[in-house]
Design a protein around this motif. Structure first.
Motif, PDB file in Angstrom:
ATOM      1  N   LEU A 295       0.798  -1.248  -0.006  1.00  0.00           N
ATOM      2  CA  LEU A 295      -0.123  -0.023   0.206  1.00  0.00           C
ATOM      3  C   LEU A 295       0.829   1.176   0.008  1.00  0.00           C
ATOM      4  O   LEU A 295       1.949   1.268   0.674  1.00  0.00           O
ATOM      5  CB  LEU A 295      -0.991   0.032   1.114  1.00  0.00           C
ATOM      6  CG  LEU A 295      -1.945  -1.120   1.322  1.00  0.00           C
ATOM      7  CD1 LEU A 295      -2.634  -1.038   2.640  1.00  0.00           C
ATOM      8  CD2 LEU A 295      -2.789  -1.178   0.086  1.00  0.00           C
ATOM      9  N   SER A 296       0.466   2.162  -0.774  1.00  0.00           N
ATOM     10  CA  SER A 296       1.117   3.601  -0.689  1.00  0.00           C
ATOM     11  C   SER A 296       0.738   4.357   0.188  1.00  0.00           C
ATOM     12  O   SER A 296      -0.440   4.594   0.887  1.00  0.00           O
ATOM     13  CB  SER A 296       1.035   3.985  -2.258  1.00  0.00           C
ATOM     14  OG  SER A 296      -0.279   4.528  -2.397  1.00  0.00           O
ATOM     15  N   GLY A 297       1.287   5.568   0.406  1.00  0.00           N
ATOM     16  CA  GLY A 297       0.994   6.451   1.640  1.00  0.00           C
ATOM     17  C   GLY A 297      -0.183   7.296   0.975  1.00  0.00           C
ATOM     18  O   GLY A 297      -1.068   7.707   2.107  1.00  0.00           O
ATOM     19  N   SER A 298      -0.648   7.259  -0.188  1.00  0.00           N
ATOM     20  CA  SER A 298      -1.903   7.741  -0.679  1.00  0.00           C
ATOM     21  C   SER A 298      -3.285   7.113  -0.372  1.00  0.00           C
ATOM     22  O   SER A 298      -4.196   7.506  -0.459  1.00  0.00           O
ATOM     23  CB  SER A 298      -1.770   8.337  -1.997  1.00  0.00           C
ATOM     24  OG  SER A 298      -1.770   7.005  -2.867  1.00  0.00           O
ATOM     25  N   THR A 299      -3.063   6.023   0.198  1.00  0.00           N
ATOM     26  CA  THR A 299      -4.109   5.082   0.283  1.00  0.00           C
ATOM     27  C   THR A 299      -4.554   5.192   1.831  1.00  0.00           C
ATOM     28  O   THR A 299      -3.803   5.102   2.817  1.00  0.00           O
ATOM     29  CB  THR A 299      -3.723   3.537   0.140  1.00  0.00           C
ATOM     30  OG1 THR A 299      -3.251   3.319  -1.241  1.00  0.00           O
ATOM     31  CG2 THR A 299      -5.053   2.590   0.426  1.00  0.00           C
ATOM     32  N   ARG A 300      -6.067   5.551   1.843  1.00  0.00           N
ATOM     33  CA  ARG A 300      -6.646   5.784   3.208  1.00  0.00           C
ATOM     34  C   ARG A 300      -6.830   4.272   3.742  1.00  0.00           C
ATOM     35  O   ARG A 300      -7.145   3.381   2.779  1.00  0.00           O
ATOM     36  CB  ARG A 300      -7.913   6.381   3.235  1.00  0.00           C
ATOM     37  CG  ARG A 300      -7.836   7.764   2.812  1.00  0.00           C
ATOM     38  CD  ARG A 300      -9.325   8.424   2.777  1.00  0.00           C
ATOM     39  NE  ARG A 300     -10.148   7.862   1.597  1.00  0.00           N
ATOM     40  CZ  ARG A 300     -10.945   7.476   1.558  1.00  0.00           C
ATOM     41  NH1 ARG A 300     -11.700   7.137   2.718  1.00  0.00           N
ATOM     42  NH2 ARG A 300     -11.859   7.176   0.346  1.00  0.00           N
ATOM     43  N   ILE A 301      -6.380   4.111   5.021  1.00  0.00           N
ATOM     44  CA  ILE A 301      -6.334   2.744   5.716  1.00  0.00           C
ATOM     45  C   ILE A 301      -7.404   2.640   6.764  1.00  0.00           C
ATOM     46  O   ILE A 301      -7.479   3.623   7.614  1.00  0.00           O
ATOM     47  CB  ILE A 301      -5.013   2.428   6.240  1.00  0.00           C
ATOM     48  CG1 ILE A 301      -4.093   2.180   5.240  1.00  0.00           C
ATOM     49  CG2 ILE A 301      -5.322   1.154   7.211  1.00  0.00           C
ATOM     50  CD1 ILE A 301      -2.611   1.779   5.424  1.00  0.00           C
TER      51      ILE A 301
END
Length: 358
Positions: A295-301
């Motif tokens: 997962l990239s840093g732009s993905t809301r988790i």
């Protein structure tokens, strides 16, 4: 996955996340409102569902064939085509997906339920371990997760602050979903780190709460999905893999099965996910999964708050798919990843990808 059979999530409902309910352990009191919410939302009846599949645990319910008595929430007449898995209902969704892919049904309703307050959850989950070499030693689920968290801390893969940041963000997301605008602050994290250990290296915020709950999802094929939902969440990939049950035979600081499941589900697709719903029942598990799933840093988790804000056993994994699909259905996301786990220390992992289509 080929485009021979398009399958989408068209509806999702879940029971309130509460520490304890006073209903029966077969989940009927929690499930019936979920079913009727879906019927009303989609404009369908019980007879419009071609296939039913559930996930639960007789060990958790404390009775044999609890999933059979749960069918009371559906109704005994007319007869239904039904199946069950003795694990999280995310795997029941996988079975339903196979059923629809094979052309045996056009619609399916998948549900899961669990009344974790009815017994000692940590001991019940011990029964998932090797019955000869591990279960007799009596390691509970928190202790086994603690071994994994400690391994990562000692290896320098994450810190207790990293774990606290996960917990603080989960709490903020859960509050926002409940209508209370809040944001994670540095003082929130400091307060969490100042708390006493409950099971070193865990503080209470690192452990998902005991939660009673149930959830249900409706799947539909192709044009039927478009009839039932204006903006279906199309399942573009789904896969699951399992690691060895022998904790000493694998590197606990990584999750090979999650990586393999992600590779199989995502395939050659490119581009970041708008959001990811991860079945992380301990704060450190989110850190492992984010790396394993790429997962990239732009993905809301865990915009929903994730399991750390509510962890209904045997439906929390299904809820991850439901919450991810809901954002696509509502138009707040175009591409999402959902994850479910089963067994100690992230032993088995399922990954599903969903997206909107014009």
């Amino acid at each position: 996955m080929s485009n021979a059979t398009e399958i989408a999530v068209v509806g999702f409902a879940h029971a309130p996340h509460v520490p304890e309910t006073f209903g029966t352990t077969n989940g009927v009191e929690m499930l019936a409102p979920c079913f009727h919410e879906l019927y009303d939302k989609l404009g369908i009846k019980q007879t419009d569902i071609d296939f039913w599949c559930s996930g639960s645990s007789d060990y958790l319910a404390g009775r044999a064939f609890s999933f059979i008595s749960a069918i009371d929430a559906i109704g005994a007449v007319p007869p239904i085509n039904e199946s069950h898995v003795e694990m999280d209902a995310a795997w029941a969704l996988y079975e339903a997906w196979v059923k629809l892919r094979s052309g045996q049904a056009e619609t399916a309703l998948v549900y899961g339920f669990g009344k974790a307050s009815a017994g000692v959850l940590r001991q019940v989950l011990t029964l998932q371990t090797d019955p000869y070499l591990v279960a007799p030693l009596g390691p509970d689920s928190v202790s086994m997760a603690g071994l994994q968290a400690r391994a990562g801390l000692d290896a320098g893969r994450w810190t207790e602050r990293d774990m606290a940041e996960v917990a603080a963000r989960s709490a903020a997301n859960a509050a926002a979903r409940g209508g209370s605008a809040t944001a994670r602050t540095e003082s929130d994290i400091e307060k969490l780190l100042a708390a006493e250990y409950v099971a070193d290296p865990f503080r209470s915020h690192d452990i998902a709460p005991i939660t009673d709950g149930a959830a249900a999802i409706v799947l539909a094929v192709g044009d039927r999905a478009r009839e039932l939902c204006e903006r279906p969440a199309w399942l573009t990939g789904i896969a699951h893999y399992i690691d060895t049950p022998i904790l000493g035979a694998r590197d606990l600081t990584v999750s090979q099965s999650a990586s393999r499941a992600a590779k199989a589900a995502i395939g050659s697709s490119t581009g970041d996910f708008d959001l990811a719903e991860l079945h992380a029942q301990f704060s450190h598990e989110e850190l492992i999964l984010a790396q394993a799933l790429g997962l990239s840093g732009s993905t809301r988790i865990n915009s929903s708050g994730g399991p750390l804000s509510g962890n209904p056993m045997f439906s929390a994994g299904l809820e991850r798919i439901g919450f991810a699909a809901t954002e696509i259905i509502n138009g707040t996301a175009n591409r999402a990843l959902a994850h479910a786990s089963s067994g100690p220390a992230l032993q088995q992992n399922l990954v599903a990808t969903l997206e909107a289509r014009s």
